[in-house]
Design a protein around this motif. Structure first.
Motif, short mmCIF file in Angstrom:
data_model
loop_
_atom_site.label_atom_id
_atom_site.label_comp_id
_atom_site.label_asym_id
_atom_site.label_seq_id
_atom_site.Cartn_x
_atom_site.Cartn_y
_atom_site.Cartn_z
N ILE A 183 51.33 76.13 42.19
CA ILE A 183 52.47 76.84 41.61
C ILE A 183 51.94 77.90 40.66
N SER A 184 52.46 79.12 40.78
CA SER A 184 52.10 80.19 39.86
C SER A 184 53.27 80.43 38.91
N LEU A 185 52.99 80.38 37.64
CA LEU A 185 53.99 80.67 36.62
C LEU A 185 53.65 82.01 36.00
N ILE A 186 54.65 82.87 35.88
CA ILE A 186 54.44 84.23 35.39
C ILE A 186 55.00 84.35 33.98
N TYR A 187 54.21 84.92 33.08
CA TYR A 187 54.63 85.16 31.71
C TYR A 187 54.51 86.66 31.45
N LEU A 188 55.63 87.33 31.24
CA LEU A 188 55.67 88.77 30.99
C LEU A 188 55.80 89.03 29.50
N THR A 189 54.97 89.92 28.97
CA THR A 189 55.10 90.22 27.56
C THR A 189 54.74 91.66 27.24
N PHE B 131 55.33 73.61 28.07
CA PHE B 131 55.13 73.25 29.47
C PHE B 131 54.19 72.06 29.60
N ALA B 132 53.09 72.08 28.85
CA ALA B 132 52.09 71.00 28.94
C ALA B 132 52.68 69.65 28.55
N ASN B 133 53.62 69.64 27.61
CA ASN B 133 54.26 68.38 27.20
C ASN B 133 55.05 67.75 28.34
N GLN B 134 55.51 68.55 29.29
CA GLN B 134 56.33 68.04 30.39
C GLN B 134 55.60 67.98 31.73
N TYR B 135 54.41 68.53 31.77
CA TYR B 135 53.64 68.64 33.01
C TYR B 135 52.95 67.31 33.32
N ASP B 136 53.16 66.82 34.54
CA ASP B 136 52.57 65.52 34.92
C ASP B 136 51.26 65.66 35.69
N GLY B 137 50.84 66.88 35.99
CA GLY B 137 49.57 67.10 36.67
C GLY B 137 49.60 66.87 38.17
N SER B 138 50.77 66.64 38.75
CA SER B 138 50.85 66.33 40.17
C SER B 138 50.64 67.54 41.08
N PRO C 114 48.83 71.54 41.16
CA PRO C 114 48.02 72.51 40.42
C PRO C 114 48.87 73.70 39.97
N VAL C 115 48.62 74.15 38.76
CA VAL C 115 49.39 75.25 38.17
C VAL C 115 48.45 76.38 37.77
N GLU C 116 48.87 77.60 38.06
CA GLU C 116 48.15 78.80 37.63
C GLU C 116 49.13 79.67 36.85
N TRP C 117 48.70 80.14 35.70
CA TRP C 117 49.51 81.07 34.91
C TRP C 117 49.05 82.48 35.18
N VAL C 118 50.00 83.39 35.35
CA VAL C 118 49.71 84.82 35.47
C VAL C 118 50.37 85.49 34.27
N ILE C 119 49.56 86.03 33.38
CA ILE C 119 50.08 86.65 32.17
C ILE C 119 50.02 88.16 32.36
N TYR D 233 44.24 80.64 34.79
CA TYR D 233 45.12 81.76 34.48
C TYR D 233 44.50 83.08 34.91
N GLN D 234 45.36 84.07 35.07
CA GLN D 234 44.97 85.46 35.27
C GLN D 234 45.65 86.28 34.19
N HIS D 235 44.92 87.20 33.60
CA HIS D 235 45.46 88.04 32.54
C HIS D 235 45.39 89.48 33.03
N VAL D 236 46.54 90.09 33.32
CA VAL D 236 46.57 91.42 33.92
C VAL D 236 47.47 92.36 33.12
N SER D 237 47.22 93.65 33.28
CA SER D 237 48.08 94.69 32.70
C SER D 237 49.18 95.03 33.69
N PRO D 238 50.34 95.49 33.20
CA PRO D 238 51.36 95.97 34.13
C PRO D 238 50.87 97.21 34.87
#
Length: 90
Positions: free
Chosen positions: A2-8, A22-29, A31-36, A60-65
């Motif tokens: 699962i990829s989760l996207i964070y726009l800022t 998110f980590a408090n609720q994540y059960d690890g079942s 794999p998660v990737e964050w795209v910032i 995670y991946q950290h990218v510019s718009p």
């Protein structure tokens, strides 16, 4: 995976709050990737700030718009504006 996207477009983007919540609720079942997608990615110290927020918990991946008419070095406006649709399309 699962990829989760964070726009800022904020210098103090409160990413740590989101990751911790998110980590408090994540059960690890699954794999998660964050795209910032971060307007301030090229600022000095930003990479370290993001790594500290992630804390080694997730990949995670950290990218510019992508460049747009209202944001980035190729803009036609006098100053940078936040372009949410552009960040989403990145």
């Amino acid at each position: 995976m699962i990829s989760l996207i964070y726009l800022t477009n904020r210098q103090d983007c409160k990413l740590k709050w989101t990751i911790q919540s998110f980590a408090n609720q994540y059960d690890g079942s699954v794999p998660v990737e964050w795209v910032i997608v971060d307007f301030w990615q090229m600022e000095p110290g930003r990479k370290e700030y993001i790594e500290k927020c992630i804390g080694g918990s997730f990949h995670y991946q950290h990218v510019s718009p992508k460049p747009s008419p209202v944001q980035g070095e190729h803009r036609v406006t006098k100053e940078n504006w936040f372009a949410a649709s552009n960040a989403r399309n990145t």
